[in-house]
Design a protein around this motif. Structure first.
Motif, PDB file in Angstrom:
ATOM      1  N   GLU A 201       0.829  -1.380   0.024  1.00 41.26           N
ATOM      2  CA  GLU A 201       0.006  -0.027   0.160  1.00 41.26           C
ATOM      3  C   GLU A 201       0.940   1.154  -0.079  1.00 41.26           C
ATOM      4  O   GLU A 201       1.822   1.397   0.636  1.00 41.26           O
ATOM      5  CB  GLU A 201      -0.845  -0.074   1.385  1.00 41.26           C
ATOM      6  CG  GLU A 201      -1.672   1.263   1.612  1.00 41.26           C
ATOM      7  CD  GLU A 201      -2.658   1.285   0.548  1.00 41.26           C
ATOM      8  OE1 GLU A 201      -2.816   2.808  -0.038  1.00 41.26           O
ATOM      9  OE2 GLU A 201      -3.482   0.527   0.277  1.00 41.26           O
ATOM     10  N   THR A 202       0.351   2.264  -0.834  1.00 44.51           N
ATOM     11  CA  THR A 202       1.195   3.556  -0.905  1.00 44.51           C
ATOM     12  C   THR A 202       0.235   4.716  -0.514  1.00 44.51           C
ATOM     13  O   THR A 202       0.857   5.940  -0.274  1.00 44.51           O
ATOM     14  CB  THR A 202       1.538   3.708  -2.223  1.00 44.51           C
ATOM     15  OG1 THR A 202       0.517   3.853  -3.104  1.00 44.51           O
ATOM     16  CG2 THR A 202       2.682   2.880  -2.514  1.00 44.51           C
ATOM     17  N   GLU A 203      -0.952   4.607  -0.379  1.00 40.81           N
ATOM     18  CA  GLU A 203      -1.981   5.661  -0.099  1.00 40.81           C
ATOM     19  C   GLU A 203      -2.108   5.830   1.343  1.00 40.81           C
ATOM     20  O   GLU A 203      -2.433   6.889   1.694  1.00 40.81           O
ATOM     21  CB  GLU A 203      -3.133   5.420  -1.031  1.00 40.81           C
ATOM     22  CG  GLU A 203      -3.021   5.547  -2.453  1.00 40.81           C
ATOM     23  CD  GLU A 203      -2.352   6.724  -3.064  1.00 40.81           C
ATOM     24  OE1 GLU A 203      -2.635   7.733  -2.473  1.00 40.81           O
ATOM     25  OE2 GLU A 203      -1.561   6.628  -3.946  1.00 40.81           O
ATOM     26  N   SER A 204      -2.212   4.708   2.314  1.00 40.75           N
ATOM     27  CA  SER A 204      -2.628   4.803   3.592  1.00 40.75           C
ATOM     28  C   SER A 204      -1.398   5.754   4.316  1.00 40.75           C
ATOM     29  O   SER A 204      -0.363   5.664   3.938  1.00 40.75           O
ATOM     30  CB  SER A 204      -2.534   3.622   4.066  1.00 40.75           C
ATOM     31  OG  SER A 204      -2.696   3.244   5.531  1.00 40.75           O
ATOM     32  N   ASP A 205      -1.935   6.427   5.379  1.00 37.12           N
ATOM     33  CA  ASP A 205      -1.303   7.154   6.237  1.00 37.12           C
ATOM     34  C   ASP A 205      -0.626   6.141   7.271  1.00 37.12           C
ATOM     35  O   ASP A 205       0.244   6.639   8.193  1.00 37.12           O
ATOM     36  CB  ASP A 205      -2.080   8.251   6.924  1.00 37.12           C
ATOM     37  CG  ASP A 205      -2.520   9.274   5.721  1.00 37.12           C
ATOM     38  OD1 ASP A 205      -1.569   9.522   4.700  1.00 37.12           O
ATOM     39  OD2 ASP A 205      -3.596  10.007   6.094  1.00 37.12           O
TER      40      ASP A 205
ATOM     41  N   GLY B 255       4.115   3.209   1.494  1.00 38.77           N
ATOM     42  CA  GLY B 255       4.079   4.635   1.065  1.00 38.77           C
ATOM     43  C   GLY B 255       4.069   5.295   2.467  1.00 38.77           C
ATOM     44  O   GLY B 255       4.813   6.359   2.547  1.00 38.77           O
ATOM     45  N   ALA B 256       3.399   5.050   3.639  1.00 37.05           N
ATOM     46  CA  ALA B 256       3.367   5.637   4.885  1.00 37.05           C
ATOM     47  C   ALA B 256       4.930   5.391   5.523  1.00 37.05           C
ATOM     48  O   ALA B 256       5.319   6.345   6.005  1.00 37.05           O
ATOM     49  CB  ALA B 256       2.300   4.926   5.548  1.00 37.05           C
TER      50      ALA B 256
ATOM     51  N   ARG C  87       7.160   8.036   3.810  1.00 39.44           N
ATOM     52  CA  ARG C  87       6.889   9.615   4.040  1.00 39.44           C
ATOM     53  C   ARG C  87       7.206   9.700   5.418  1.00 39.44           C
ATOM     54  O   ARG C  87       7.745  10.981   5.736  1.00 39.44           O
ATOM     55  CB  ARG C  87       5.291  10.016   4.062  1.00 39.44           C
ATOM     56  CG  ARG C  87       5.068   9.793   2.526  1.00 39.44           C
ATOM     57  CD  ARG C  87       3.477  10.383   2.172  1.00 39.44           C
ATOM     58  NE  ARG C  87       2.583   9.444   2.756  1.00 39.44           N
ATOM     59  CZ  ARG C  87       1.938   8.216   2.052  1.00 39.44           C
ATOM     60  NH1 ARG C  87       2.455   8.092   0.816  1.00 39.44           N
ATOM     61  NH2 ARG C  87       1.306   7.615   2.716  1.00 39.44           N
TER      62      ARG C  87
END
Length: 454
Positions: free
Chosen positions: A59-63, A68-69, A72
């Protein structure tokens, strides 16, 4: 009666400086060798584990979950470190889209995070410390299952973050890069991408210290050891030409590649880390396995792997499970945070020593066949690159010795003859010495040992 005047008193101040060696070492290295915090490293590992999985295809969109998380958060952490040092880090992503590979069949953006601490006098000379972002379970293509990756490789990444916190308190002539590399488990892609960028941008990379699993002190062999680290290094340069290989056959250098002398340098710097020794392993990596230093070796840069001495294979690349009373999985209870702090310190003193030192000597040459004497010559840097240069030290050792055993400081010259030391019986090298006593790695003569030019 005539009074005898010591010869040094007859020399000018500049000439006297040629004969007086600098200090034995920079005392600040002792402080760096004890500075890493096991508590901060533990907090970073726990944060990385909290993302559930950091698989390259996750997953790259989840915070809160997925790679992705994670990347970031790493980017923001480097930015926090930079704010604490007045903006001394240049933080950015290094990325490319990968597809058509065995472990990345469909297009995926592989994104690493790098932070550059720019050097004050020689900013295009780099030493790099890296750790890996990604994790995996038994099935290398499983991007969904929980994959804590606490030791493999949250430990190496947490060490890289901690080294940045420590070393940004200092200024160095050379640049230091702290790299969180992605895509390691899927094919070393983060390293390949950054190595290609470095070549394209003309970076003079002096060293890459790849940290892959630095927190497991109890191995599957039943041995618990928190006082030793392994350093893996290639024996001959991956980019050696046929002509260079033929020359090496007659002059030696099979165990004196720049990566091998980088390993010796790290071994020598372990003296600044209390209760830690190193095991130099004369192999690119563990038997039949790989790590993120290899893409840099493949590109011609000196690079080594630093890691724990006793691995526990049940804690690597495993689904979380218990079978027959045997526990599998890379969970945080298997990480020795104090041990990870020691290996972080080993990296930090090595990075600091090289970044404080002048660049390694270039174009090192040797002659002395059918002679009682051995002569070495080299190029000196000019301008700002030489701003902290005190002089040079010539090293030699019997050919079967693993470490450099003898040396002499020869001053700020570009050649030196060792009288009555026969070339046939020893290996030789040259290191640059700073005014504060820090040294570059030793450079073996010829293409076999070259760290590159200025």
């Amino acid at each position: 009666m005539r009074r005898l005047i010591p010869v040094l008193l007859l020399l000018s101040p500049a000439a006297m400086a040629q004969h007086v060696p600098p200090p034995a070492y920079n005392p600040q290295l002792h402080a760096i060798g004890t500075a890493p915090s096991a508590e901060r490293i533990e907090a970073d590992i726990r944060k990385l584990v909290s993302f559930g999985t950091r698989h390259t295809l996750s997953e790259t969109e989840s915070d809160s979950r997925g790679i992705g998380a994670a990347r970031r958060w790493i980017f923001e952490e480097f930015q926090r470190i930079s704010r604490d040092c007045g903006g001394c880090l240049e933080v950015r992503y290094s990325s490319d889209t990968v597809s058509g590979e065995t472990r990345i069949p469909d297009p995926v953006e592989v994104v690493s995070v790098i932070a550059i601490q720019r050097g004050t006098a020689d900013p295009n000379r780099y030493v790099i410390m890296s750790g890996d972002i990604d994790s995996r379970v038994s099935d290398v293509m499983d991007a969904v299952s929980d994959s804590p990756g606490a030791n493999d490789n949250a430990s190496g990444l947490a060490g890289t973050l901690e080294a940045a916190r420590m070393l940004t308190k200092y200024k160095f002539p050379g640049s230091i890069v702290y790299a969180a590399l992605a895509g390691e488990e899927q094919g070393l892609f983060g390293g390949k991408i950054l190595a290609a960028e470095a070549k394209e941008q003309g970076w003079r990379i002096e060293a890459v210290l790849n940290n892959d699993m630095i927190g497991n002190s109890c191995g599957i062999d039943g041995i618990c050891d928190n006082t030793t680290a392994r350093v893996f290094s290639e024996g001959t340069r991956a980019v050696e030409t046929a002509e260079e290989a033929n020359a090496r056959r007659f002059t030696g250098g099979e165990v004196d590649s720049p990566s091998r002398n980088l390993a010796r340098y790290i071994d020598s710097m372990a003296r600044f880390v209390p209760n830690l020794d190193t095991m130099m392993v004369y192999r690119l990596d563990r038997f039949g396995r790989g790590g993120h230093h290899r893409p840099f070796n493949d590109a011609g840069f000196p690079a080594v792997r630093i890691m724990e001495t006793h691995e526990h294979y049940d804690r690597q690349h495993q689904d979380l499970r218990t079978e027959g009373g045997r526990i599998y999985g890379d969970t945080i209870d298997g990480v020795d945070f104090g041990y990870a702090a020691k290996l972080t310190a080993l990296n930090a003193v090595s990075l600091a020593g090289m970044a404080w030192a002048p660049p390694p000597p270039a174009e090192v040459k040797i002659e002395g066949a059918v002679s009682a004497d051995t002569t070495l010559s080299w190029q000196r840097p000019s301008g700002r690159q030489a701003s902290n240069l005190a002089g040079y030290k010539v090293y030699w050792r019997p050919t079967t010795e693993p470490q450099w055993t003898r040396s002499v400081y020869v001053g700020n010259v570009d050649s030196h003859t060792l009288e009555n030391i026969v070339i046939d019986n020893h290996y030789f090298g040259v290191a640059a010495v700073a005014k504060d006593g820090t040294e570059s790695p030793v450079v073996f003569p010829g293409a076999a040992g070259s760290f590159g030019g200025y």
